[in-house]
Design a protein around this motif. Structure first.
Motif, PDB file in Angstrom:
ATOM      1  N   GLU A   1       0.852  -1.237  -0.046  1.00  0.00           N
ATOM      2  CA  GLU A   1       0.032  -0.039  -0.063  1.00  0.00           C
ATOM      3  C   GLU A   1       0.760   1.344  -0.114  1.00  0.00           C
ATOM      4  OE1 GLU A   1      -3.827   0.025   2.253  1.00  0.00           O
ATOM      5  OE2 GLU A   1      -2.723  -1.876   3.088  1.00  0.00           O
ATOM      6  N   GLU A   2       2.068   1.278   0.402  1.00  0.00           N
ATOM      7  CA  GLU A   2       2.848   2.435   0.491  1.00  0.00           C
ATOM      8  C   GLU A   2       3.227   2.759  -0.856  1.00  0.00           C
ATOM      9  OE1 GLU A   2       6.200   5.013   0.744  1.00  0.00           O
ATOM     10  OE2 GLU A   2       6.451   2.838   0.459  1.00  0.00           O
ATOM     11  N   HIS A   3       3.353   4.148  -1.348  1.00  0.00           N
ATOM     12  CA  HIS A   3       3.402   4.566  -2.471  1.00  0.00           C
ATOM     13  C   HIS A   3       4.753   4.244  -2.976  1.00  0.00           C
ATOM     14  CE1 HIS A   3       3.401   7.612  -5.820  1.00  0.00           C
ATOM     15  NE2 HIS A   3       4.794   7.962  -5.555  1.00  0.00           N
ATOM     16  N   GLN A   4       5.870   4.340  -2.482  1.00  0.00           N
ATOM     17  CA  GLN A   4       7.193   4.017  -2.769  1.00  0.00           C
ATOM     18  C   GLN A   4       7.199   2.523  -3.277  1.00  0.00           C
ATOM     19  OE1 GLN A   4      10.337   5.805  -0.538  1.00  0.00           O
ATOM     20  NE2 GLN A   4      10.216   7.682  -1.477  1.00  0.00           N
ATOM     21  N   ALA A   5       6.881   1.742  -2.300  1.00  0.00           N
ATOM     22  CA  ALA A   5       6.764   0.245  -2.519  1.00  0.00           C
ATOM     23  C   ALA A   5       6.072  -0.050  -3.803  1.00  0.00           C
ATOM     24  CB  ALA A   5       6.168  -0.411  -1.404  1.00  0.00           C
ATOM     25  N   LYS A   6       4.888   0.396  -3.931  1.00  0.00           N
ATOM     26  CA  LYS A   6       4.125   0.532  -5.184  1.00  0.00           C
ATOM     27  C   LYS A   6       4.945   0.707  -6.347  1.00  0.00           C
ATOM     28  CE  LYS A   6      -0.867   0.813  -4.331  1.00  0.00           C
ATOM     29  NZ  LYS A   6      -2.036   1.648  -4.556  1.00  0.00           N
ATOM     30  N   ASP A   7       5.425   1.708  -6.399  1.00  0.00           N
ATOM     31  CA  ASP A   7       6.364   2.287  -7.551  1.00  0.00           C
ATOM     32  C   ASP A   7       7.552   1.239  -7.767  1.00  0.00           C
ATOM     33  OD1 ASP A   7       6.962   4.690  -9.499  1.00  0.00           O
ATOM     34  OD2 ASP A   7       8.748   4.344  -8.366  1.00  0.00           O
ATOM     35  N   HIS A   8       8.004   1.030  -6.537  1.00  0.00           N
ATOM     36  CA  HIS A   8       9.303  -0.033  -6.774  1.00  0.00           C
ATOM     37  C   HIS A   8       8.719  -1.475  -7.323  1.00  0.00           C
ATOM     38  CE1 HIS A   8      13.133  -2.044  -6.178  1.00  0.00           C
ATOM     39  NE2 HIS A   8      12.256  -3.178  -5.484  1.00  0.00           N
ATOM     40  N   LEU A   9       7.615  -1.862  -7.221  1.00  0.00           N
ATOM     41  CA  LEU A   9       6.965  -2.960  -7.670  1.00  0.00           C
ATOM     42  C   LEU A   9       6.735  -2.760  -9.202  1.00  0.00           C
ATOM     43  CD1 LEU A   9       4.087  -5.193  -6.029  1.00  0.00           C
ATOM     44  CD2 LEU A   9       3.926  -4.464  -8.409  1.00  0.00           C
ATOM     45  N   LEU A  10       6.225  -1.844  -9.506  1.00  0.00           N
ATOM     46  CA  LEU A  10       5.945  -1.432 -11.048  1.00  0.00           C
ATOM     47  C   LEU A  10       7.074  -1.474 -11.751  1.00  0.00           C
ATOM     48  CD1 LEU A  10       3.057   1.037 -10.788  1.00  0.00           C
ATOM     49  CD2 LEU A  10       2.861  -1.269 -11.461  1.00  0.00           C
ATOM     50  N   LYS A  11       8.202  -0.858 -11.159  1.00  0.00           N
ATOM     51  CA  LYS A  11       9.320  -0.846 -11.816  1.00  0.00           C
ATOM     52  C   LYS A  11       9.924  -2.236 -12.341  1.00  0.00           C
ATOM     53  CE  LYS A  11      10.559   3.506 -11.852  1.00  0.00           C
ATOM     54  NZ  LYS A  11       9.476   4.544 -10.716  1.00  0.00           N
ATOM     55  N   GLN A  12       9.725  -3.132 -11.366  1.00  0.00           N
ATOM     56  CA  GLN A  12      10.344  -4.377 -11.399  1.00  0.00           C
ATOM     57  C   GLN A  12       9.544  -5.179 -12.788  1.00  0.00           C
ATOM     58  OE1 GLN A  12      11.810  -6.959  -7.968  1.00  0.00           O
ATOM     59  NE2 GLN A  12      10.543  -5.103  -6.797  1.00  0.00           N
ATOM     60  N   LEU A  13       8.111  -5.041 -12.840  1.00  0.00           N
ATOM     61  CA  LEU A  13       7.330  -5.470 -13.691  1.00  0.00           C
ATOM     62  C   LEU A  13       7.745  -4.700 -15.101  1.00  0.00           C
ATOM     63  CD1 LEU A  13       3.961  -5.524 -12.123  1.00  0.00           C
ATOM     64  CD2 LEU A  13       4.999  -7.461 -13.317  1.00  0.00           C
ATOM     65  N   ILE A  14       7.916  -3.573 -15.139  1.00  0.00           N
ATOM     66  CA  ILE A  14       8.308  -2.653 -16.381  1.00  0.00           C
ATOM     67  C   ILE A  14       9.769  -3.374 -16.755  1.00  0.00           C
ATOM     68  CG2 ILE A  14       9.286  -0.679 -17.190  1.00  0.00           C
ATOM     69  CD1 ILE A  14       7.277   0.853 -15.133  1.00  0.00           C
ATOM     70  N   GLY A  15      10.501  -3.592 -15.916  1.00  0.00           N
ATOM     71  CA  GLY A  15      11.960  -4.113 -16.371  1.00  0.00           C
ATOM     72  C   GLY A  15      11.893  -5.551 -17.084  1.00  0.00           C
ATOM     73  N   ASP A  16      10.838  -6.245 -16.698  1.00  0.00           N
ATOM     74  CA  ASP A  16      10.671  -7.431 -17.289  1.00  0.00           C
ATOM     75  C   ASP A  16      10.294  -7.453 -18.744  1.00  0.00           C
ATOM     76  OD1 ASP A  16      11.081  -8.979 -15.179  1.00  0.00           O
ATOM     77  OD2 ASP A  16       8.993  -9.435 -14.485  1.00  0.00           O
ATOM     78  N   HIS A  17       9.403  -6.369 -19.427  1.00  0.00           N
ATOM     79  CA  HIS A  17       9.010  -6.331 -20.407  1.00  0.00           C
ATOM     80  C   HIS A  17       9.211  -4.939 -21.200  1.00  0.00           C
ATOM     81  CE1 HIS A  17       6.241  -9.442 -18.766  1.00  0.00           C
ATOM     82  NE2 HIS A  17       6.087  -8.884 -17.788  1.00  0.00           N
ATOM     83  N   GLU A  18       9.723  -3.968 -20.772  1.00  0.00           N
ATOM     84  CA  GLU A  18       9.972  -2.458 -21.687  1.00  0.00           C
ATOM     85  C   GLU A  18      10.675  -1.900 -20.639  1.00  0.00           C
ATOM     86  OE1 GLU A  18       8.158   0.660 -24.626  1.00  0.00           O
ATOM     87  OE2 GLU A  18       6.733  -0.375 -23.013  1.00  0.00           O
TER      88      GLU A  18
END
Length: 206
Positions: free
Chosen positions: A114-131
């Motif tokens: 739920e924490e903003h920075q943790a969410k952002d970090h999670l999204l960065k890892q998904l982005i790193g997989d695909h683009e």
């Protein structure tokens, strides 16, 4: 899942390889009436404190986020390459067709992020997989827009508590292997991937 011993993966690495190569998964929970509820989504496989963890998110209006919060135990399934197998691969005629496929089932324990920075970090890892290059564009979108997008999702970590991996490649019928591999090696991308897995499992020589 039904897992005859001849199709059970002997190495955890096979399951991990399939989850990384085929990250679009089915997240399965129960709804408020006790019926299965499925969300189709990409997941990122990582490690935290020596445990395998899947990272993902769904839209906030999707009730799956609430189901995970209320009932954290869930199932995630991954489907690898799959293809029809003709009985022509056998040296005799008293055979029937079947289907070859690779699949992984992961039992998971969910935790919402739920924490903003943790969410952002999670999204960065998904982005790193695909683009990976999109990360720069995301950073340039402005904080207000980022907050708006992050507020529109429910992010979660899915800690894997048990893994099952099924590699259904006719391992128990060695008389079919040479012809099966030859047919798959000349076929569709999925069939070619199955042919490569036959080599990986030592069913045929490369």
């Amino acid at each position: 899942m039904y897992l005859p011993p001849q199709f059970k993966a002997k190495e955890e690495a096979h399951a991990l390889a399939l989850m990384r190569a085929h990250p679009f998964a089915n997240l399965i929970s129960t709804d408020d009436e006790g019926c299965p509820f499925v969300t189709h989504l990409p997941l990122h496989l990582t490690q935290q404190a020596g445990q395998h963890v899947l990272l993902g998110h769904c839209a906030k209006p999707n009730p799956h986020g609430r189901y995970l919060q209320q009932r954290p135990q869930a199932l995630v399934t991954f489907m690898g390459p799959q293809a029809y197998m003709s009985p022509q691969v056998y040296p005799d005629l008293t055979r029937v067709p079947t289907w070859s496929y690779l699949a992984v089932h992961a039992h998971v324990q969910a935790t919402l992020v739920e924490e903003h920075q943790a969410k952002d970090h999670l999204l960065k890892q998904l982005i790193g997989d695909h683009e990976p290059a999109y990360a720069q564009q995301w950073r340039a979108l402005g904080e207000d827009y980022q907050h708006q997008m992050l507020n529109g999702i429910v992010a979660f970590e899915l800690r894997i508590t048990a893994l099952q991996c099924k590699l259904k490649l006719n391992q128990h019928r060695p008389e079919s292997h040479a012809a099966m591999h030859a047919a798959y090696a000349q076929g569709t991308p999925d069939e070619q991937a199955l042919a490569q897995w036959m080599v990986t499992l030592g069913m045929v020589q490369p």
